[in-house]
Motif scaffolding. Sequence first.
Motif, PDB file in Angstrom:
ATOM      1  N   THR A  97      -5.534 -66.495 -18.162  1.00 32.46           N
ATOM      2  CA  THR A  97      -5.585 -66.642 -19.606  1.00 32.46           C
ATOM      3  C   THR A  97      -6.993 -66.274 -20.075  1.00 32.46           C
ATOM      4  O   THR A  97      -7.974 -66.764 -19.516  1.00 32.46           O
ATOM      5  CB  THR A  97      -5.272 -68.102 -19.991  1.00 32.46           C
ATOM      6  N   VAL A  98      -7.068 -65.384 -21.032  1.00 29.56           N
ATOM      7  CA  VAL A  98      -8.393 -64.975 -21.507  1.00 29.56           C
ATOM      8  C   VAL A  98      -8.556 -65.283 -22.991  1.00 29.56           C
ATOM      9  O   VAL A  98      -7.575 -65.349 -23.727  1.00 29.56           O
ATOM     10  CB  VAL A  98      -8.649 -63.455 -21.279  1.00 29.56           C
ATOM     11  N   ALA A  99      -9.790 -65.504 -23.391  1.00 28.65           N
ATOM     12  CA  ALA A  99     -10.070 -65.781 -24.799  1.00 28.65           C
ATOM     13  C   ALA A  99      -9.856 -64.504 -25.593  1.00 28.65           C
ATOM     14  O   ALA A  99     -10.234 -63.419 -25.175  1.00 28.65           O
ATOM     15  CB  ALA A  99     -11.507 -66.261 -24.946  1.00 28.65           C
ATOM     16  N   MET A 100      -9.211 -64.644 -26.735  1.00 29.54           N
ATOM     17  CA  MET A 100      -8.980 -63.497 -27.588  1.00 29.54           C
ATOM     18  C   MET A 100      -8.953 -63.984 -29.032  1.00 29.54           C
ATOM     19  O   MET A 100      -8.029 -64.670 -29.439  1.00 29.54           O
ATOM     20  CB  MET A 100      -7.660 -62.820 -27.198  1.00 29.54           C
ATOM     21  N   GLY A 101     -10.019 -63.697 -29.770  1.00 29.62           N
ATOM     22  CA  GLY A 101     -10.093 -64.167 -31.146  1.00 29.62           C
ATOM     23  C   GLY A 101     -10.161 -65.680 -31.199  1.00 29.62           C
ATOM     24  O   GLY A 101     -10.871 -66.314 -30.407  1.00 29.62           O
ATOM     25  N   LYS A 102      -9.376 -66.284 -32.107  1.00 26.34           N
ATOM     26  CA  LYS A 102      -9.393 -67.732 -32.275  1.00 26.34           C
ATOM     27  C   LYS A 102      -8.586 -68.429 -31.191  1.00 26.34           C
ATOM     28  O   LYS A 102      -8.633 -69.634 -31.060  1.00 26.34           O
ATOM     29  CB  LYS A 102      -8.771 -68.103 -33.630  1.00 26.34           C
ATOM     30  N   VAL A 103      -7.790 -67.660 -30.458  1.00 27.06           N
ATOM     31  CA  VAL A 103      -6.905 -68.268 -29.460  1.00 27.06           C
ATOM     32  C   VAL A 103      -7.096 -67.595 -28.099  1.00 27.06           C
ATOM     33  O   VAL A 103      -8.101 -66.955 -27.851  1.00 27.06           O
ATOM     34  CB  VAL A 103      -5.427 -68.178 -29.891  1.00 27.06           C
ATOM     35  N   HIS A 104      -6.120 -67.765 -27.224  1.00 27.97           N
ATOM     36  CA  HIS A 104      -6.154 -67.117 -25.928  1.00 27.97           C
ATOM     37  C   HIS A 104      -4.966 -66.185 -25.795  1.00 27.97           C
ATOM     38  O   HIS A 104      -4.047 -66.232 -26.611  1.00 27.97           O
ATOM     39  CB  HIS A 104      -6.125 -68.163 -24.810  1.00 27.97           C
ATOM     40  N   ALA A 105      -4.975 -65.379 -24.771  1.00 24.15           N
ATOM     41  CA  ALA A 105      -3.833 -64.508 -24.487  1.00 24.15           C
ATOM     42  C   ALA A 105      -3.527 -64.570 -23.007  1.00 24.15           C
ATOM     43  O   ALA A 105      -4.430 -64.729 -22.183  1.00 24.15           O
ATOM     44  CB  ALA A 105      -4.141 -63.075 -24.893  1.00 24.15           C
ATOM     45  N   LEU A 106      -2.244 -64.491 -22.686  1.00 26.04           N
ATOM     46  CA  LEU A 106      -1.840 -64.511 -21.292  1.00 26.04           C
ATOM     47  C   LEU A 106      -0.597 -63.645 -21.118  1.00 26.04           C
ATOM     48  O   LEU A 106       0.066 -63.293 -22.089  1.00 26.04           O
ATOM     49  CB  LEU A 106      -1.596 -65.944 -20.798  1.00 26.04           C
ATOM     50  N   ALA A 107      -0.322 -63.282 -19.871  1.00 26.67           N
ATOM     51  CA  ALA A 107       0.798 -62.393 -19.589  1.00 26.67           C
ATOM     52  C   ALA A 107       1.862 -63.127 -18.786  1.00 26.67           C
ATOM     53  O   ALA A 107       1.618 -63.535 -17.655  1.00 26.67           O
ATOM     54  CB  ALA A 107       0.310 -61.167 -18.828  1.00 26.67           C
ATOM     55  N   GLY A 108       3.027 -63.304 -19.383  1.00 28.80           N
ATOM     56  CA  GLY A 108       4.119 -64.001 -18.711  1.00 28.80           C
ATOM     57  C   GLY A 108       5.220 -63.040 -18.304  1.00 28.80           C
ATOM     58  O   GLY A 108       5.431 -62.009 -18.941  1.00 28.80           O
TER      59      GLY A 108
END
Lengths: 235, 293
Positions: free
Chosen positions: B169-180
């Motif tokens: 999970t990586v930080a992206m903007g105000k939230v995080h992003a992850l690949a499911g």
Amino acid sequence: MAQRPLDLGKSGPEGQDITSRLHEICESLGFEHACYASNTPINGELIGFATYPEDWREHYLAKGYHLRDPTLTRAIHAVAPVDWSRLRDTQGYAEVFRDAADFAIPETGLSVPIRGAFGDRGVLTLARTCSPAEWASQKRAIMQQVQLLASQLHDDVLRSGQVLQRIRQPNLSSREKEVLQWVAAGKSQQDIADILNLSNRTVEVHLRSAREKLGALNTAQAVGRAIGLRMIYPI
Amino acid sequence: MILIVDALNRHEYADILNDMYRLRARVFGDRLGWDVDIVDGMERDSFDDLDPAYIIGLDEEGHVISCVRALQTLGPHMLSDVFSDILDGEPPLRSATIWEATRFCVDTERLGKGRGTGTIAHATCELNIGALEYAIESGITDVIAVVDPRMDRVLRMSGNGAYDYLGKTVAMGKVHALAGLLDCTEERLARVREFAAITGPVLVDEAEFRARRARQAAKAAQTAQAQAAMAAQADAAMAEYFIRQIDAASSPEELAAVLSLADTVLGPVRGAGPAGQDGPRAHPHMPSVAHRN
């Protein structure tokens, strides 16, 4: 797509190999005809192979259908496999399939688009004669397999050098090759001019053009590359 | 209802695609604070130029309420490029039967909370059902979806959670992003359908949909035409009235008063005045009035 001819299975031993693969795919999945086309990412040139009978292939190319047939030109841009019924209202479809019927080429089919990591795209088309009900029930069962087959075919075509060769194979004129061949034989520019009955300047022009096309910095490098590409003989 | 738009039919749906880009701008730019390019209120990136397939949710009035973008993992896609951080330097998956899903979002402003039609949960499930059916129909076995943790939670809660995650999970903007990873199977489809109590078809019958849009467009054009005709008629009658008044004017003062009134009602004759809404309509009539003057 560029206005280049589609070889459709007349590309020498490697081309024959792809065409025989298409025949195998037809046989294993119960299709009558298969066609594969891909465009190179660099110059948009289209290359292709097909199991079509000779008369249809000639007619198809003569009419330039490979540039308009939506089962190739449109479907290649889809993400999911395209049932040809979806293309019925598309430009070119009616024309191509009106003629196809005269050559007994079936209208029930599927185009499987493939994308490569370098922006290259390909498409495998499969056609068969069958009832709509039969088609609907069988299509889903083979959908996964056709995509794997299509991508393998695409990779093999790329790897076999069919595409890369066309990108890398510089289009040298016979005069350019001739001049380079004499350079390889150790002749000076003036020697070559005398041998070929050309002016020194004309020889220079051909050499300059050949160097440019081969991406060579000097004539020695151009000769090396031309030998490497088997455009001239090592002497 | 769910509409699939790709390179073959996108020329039919430019308006819907623009609405989708606007929704994406609101969600990914405004709400999630991702570093995305927004032009004219629309979010587009270079992957939109690679002929992706869009799975788009529309409400009864035709508003875009949800969307997701699909690309083949064999070709250039986001995880092989801009989202490579998520994979922590590892090369991405490449398979003919795996798609990548990105820009997955629903319109949380238009939709309400809770369950049932018109809610975030319902729209999300409907979109997922459409996407799963499209993928299964196309022979796709798995989808790798890049989502934010909130969307990931929504998916898990609706019987559609990832069976595994790739990378981190990586930080992206105000939230995080992850690949499911999501399997495209009848079992998953059945779970989502059951959760959302959606039994009927969700994918749009395109022929029917296009016919309906054509009817709506024809009706709108008709209404606009009728309105324009009525307005023109009213203008003509008004101009006629002023012409009679000008003819009947018995003194310069009366004429001036009539012309001034005509200017006010129909807009100024000469181009000197401000170009109001009445301006273009008044011109065809007023020169004849001025001529009589």
